[in-house]
Design a protein around this motif. Structure first.
Motif, short mmCIF file in Angstrom:
data_model
loop_
_atom_site.label_atom_id
_atom_site.label_comp_id
_atom_site.label_asym_id
_atom_site.label_seq_id
_atom_site.Cartn_x
_atom_site.Cartn_y
_atom_site.Cartn_z
N GLY A 82 22.77 23.80 36.42
CA GLY A 82 21.51 23.19 36.83
C GLY A 82 21.65 22.39 38.11
O GLY A 82 20.75 22.39 38.96
N LEU A 83 22.79 21.71 38.28
CA LEU A 83 23.05 20.93 39.49
C LEU A 83 23.15 21.86 40.70
O LEU A 83 22.59 21.56 41.77
CB LEU A 83 24.34 20.14 39.32
CG LEU A 83 24.83 19.31 40.52
CD1 LEU A 83 23.79 18.29 40.93
CD2 LEU A 83 26.15 18.63 40.17
N LEU A 84 23.86 22.97 40.54
CA LEU A 84 23.97 23.94 41.64
C LEU A 84 22.60 24.49 42.02
O LEU A 84 22.27 24.63 43.20
CB LEU A 84 24.91 25.07 41.23
CG LEU A 84 26.40 24.75 41.17
CD1 LEU A 84 27.16 25.87 40.47
CD2 LEU A 84 26.94 24.52 42.57
N ASP A 85 21.81 24.81 40.99
CA ASP A 85 20.47 25.34 41.24
C ASP A 85 19.61 24.30 41.97
O ASP A 85 18.88 24.64 42.91
CB ASP A 85 19.82 25.72 39.91
CG ASP A 85 18.42 26.27 40.07
OD1 ASP A 85 18.27 27.33 40.72
OD2 ASP A 85 17.46 25.65 39.56
N ALA A 86 19.71 23.05 41.54
CA ALA A 86 18.91 21.99 42.16
C ALA A 86 19.30 21.80 43.62
O ALA A 86 18.44 21.59 44.49
CB ALA A 86 19.09 20.69 41.38
N SER A 104 20.35 23.94 45.69
CA SER A 104 19.88 25.04 46.54
C SER A 104 18.36 25.06 46.67
O SER A 104 17.82 25.57 47.66
CB SER A 104 20.35 26.39 45.97
OG SER A 104 19.79 26.61 44.69
N ARG A 105 17.67 24.47 45.70
CA ARG A 105 16.21 24.50 45.70
C ARG A 105 15.57 23.26 46.32
O ARG A 105 14.41 23.30 46.73
CB ARG A 105 15.68 24.65 44.26
CG ARG A 105 15.97 26.01 43.64
CD ARG A 105 15.52 26.01 42.18
NE ARG A 105 15.77 27.28 41.53
CZ ARG A 105 14.90 28.30 41.49
NH1 ARG A 105 13.72 28.15 42.07
NH2 ARG A 105 15.20 29.41 40.89
N PHE A 106 16.30 22.16 46.36
CA PHE A 106 15.70 20.91 46.82
C PHE A 106 15.31 20.99 48.28
O PHE A 106 16.06 21.44 49.12
CB PHE A 106 16.69 19.76 46.62
CG PHE A 106 16.12 18.42 47.03
CD1 PHE A 106 15.13 17.81 46.29
CD2 PHE A 106 16.60 17.78 48.17
CE1 PHE A 106 14.61 16.58 46.67
CE2 PHE A 106 16.10 16.54 48.54
CZ PHE A 106 15.10 15.94 47.79
N ALA A 159 9.80 14.22 46.49
CA ALA A 159 10.64 13.96 45.31
C ALA A 159 12.03 13.52 45.75
O ALA A 159 12.62 14.11 46.66
CB ALA A 159 10.74 15.21 44.44
N GLN A 160 12.54 12.49 45.15
CA GLN A 160 13.91 12.07 45.41
C GLN A 160 14.87 13.04 44.75
O GLN A 160 14.60 13.56 43.68
CB GLN A 160 14.14 10.66 44.89
CG GLN A 160 13.31 9.60 45.61
CD GLN A 160 13.69 9.48 47.09
OE1 GLN A 160 14.87 9.53 47.43
NE2 GLN A 160 12.70 9.32 47.94
N GLN A 183 16.07 16.45 36.34
CA GLN A 183 15.19 17.37 35.61
C GLN A 183 15.83 18.75 35.50
O GLN A 183 15.76 19.40 34.45
CB GLN A 183 13.84 17.46 36.32
CG GLN A 183 13.05 16.16 36.30
CD GLN A 183 11.81 16.21 37.16
OE1 GLN A 183 11.67 17.09 38.02
NE2 GLN A 183 10.91 15.27 36.95
N ARG A 184 16.45 19.20 36.59
CA ARG A 184 17.09 20.52 36.58
C ARG A 184 18.29 20.56 35.64
O ARG A 184 18.51 21.56 34.94
CB ARG A 184 17.53 20.89 38.01
CG ARG A 184 16.39 21.23 38.94
CD ARG A 184 15.86 22.62 38.65
NE ARG A 184 14.70 22.93 39.48
CZ ARG A 184 14.10 24.12 39.50
NH1 ARG A 184 14.56 25.09 38.74
NH2 ARG A 184 13.05 24.32 40.24
N ILE A 185 19.05 19.48 35.62
CA ILE A 185 20.23 19.43 34.75
C ILE A 185 19.80 19.46 33.29
O ILE A 185 20.33 20.23 32.48
CB ILE A 185 21.05 18.16 35.04
CG1 ILE A 185 21.73 18.27 36.40
CG2 ILE A 185 22.11 17.94 33.95
CD1 ILE A 185 22.37 16.97 36.87
#
Length: 247
Positions: free
Chosen positions: A48-52, A54-56, A62-63, A70-72
């Motif tokens: 989830g951290l990796l996904d976040a 790349s998407r942020f 949003a901070q 939320q992603r984690i």
């Protein structure tokens, strides 16, 4: 750390927020059965951290810490659902407790005692208390009620769908619940619980104390806290179903 383009370096973000993954995993683990492994939650959280990372998109309001948390959590919940951490038998047992409480509350006009619930379920008291410990974590709203393929409509989905018909409603089911007044219904339902249940839920979810700390305050064992928590959640679910039917 920033790149030449002035954006936050992804590798730095990953290293900085790895402790957050473990912290969230430990918080969730405290509310789940013993069969759930910490390492499995951490592994899912890292995805989830990796996904976040790349998407942020910076500048969207949003901070990163809020976004990544939320992603984690979402990745960990996806892992729990995919691995079917709560067996069908345990889920059925959790619902049986809830139904017994719901029935007795209507008959008695008050929250039933443990002995009364055990009798309704045709169980000895010690067997009922053992069952409460077994189903710990199987009644959590954000896991159990998004389950598909059950005989009953998913509890959260059903209410969120009703809220989605409102003009301008969000596509996020949890946001829909908040917009529909579900939070106020939850507060009202908690206020109807026995005083000890209200205290336990406050210590568990608001103060985020662990089982040992709560046991010290209530002057009971950790296993007893586990039992009382399961029963409190069953009482709350039974009451919330009545509240939603009245809408």
């Amino acid at each position: 750390m920033y790149t030449a383009q002035g954006t936050i370096e992804k590798s730095h973000l990953l290293a900085q927020h790895q402790p957050l993954v473990r912290r969230i995993a430990l918080q969730m683990l405290a509310k789940l059965p013993a069969s759930v492994e910490l390492d499995d939650l951490i592994q899912a959280g890292m995805i989830g951290l990796l996904d976040a990372s790349s998407r942020f998109e910076e500048g969207k309001g949003a901070q990163f810490e809020t976004f990544v948390s939320q992603r984690i959590r979402g990745a960990m919940l996806d892992e729990l659902r995919a691995s079917d951490w709560g067996s069908r038998g345990l889920r059925q047992s959790a619902r049986a407790v809830e139904k017994a409480i719901h029935k007795l509350e209507h008959v008695l006009g008050r929250p039933p005692t443990e002995g009364e619930i055990a009798k309704e379920m045709k169980m000895e008291l010690h067997d009922y208390q053992s069952l409460l410990q077994d189903v710990q974590g199987c009644q959590l709203l954000y896991v159990e009620d998004f389950a598909k393929g059950e005989a009953e409509n998913p509890f959260i989905d059903m209410h969120a769908q009703a809220a989605s018909h409102d003009r301008g409603a969000s596509n996020d089911p949890l946001a829909q619940l908040l917009e529909s007044g579900f939070r106020h219904q939850l507060i009202d339902a908690i206020s109807t619980l026995p005083e000890r249940d209200q205290l336990l839920l406050n210590l568990y979810y608001e103060e985020e104390l662990n089982l040992r700390e709560i046991g010290a305050i209530l002057e009971v064992s950790q296993s007893r806290v586990c039992q009382l928590h399961s029963q409190a959640i069953s009482r709350l679910r039974a009451r919330l179903k009545d509240e939603l039917k009245e809408d």
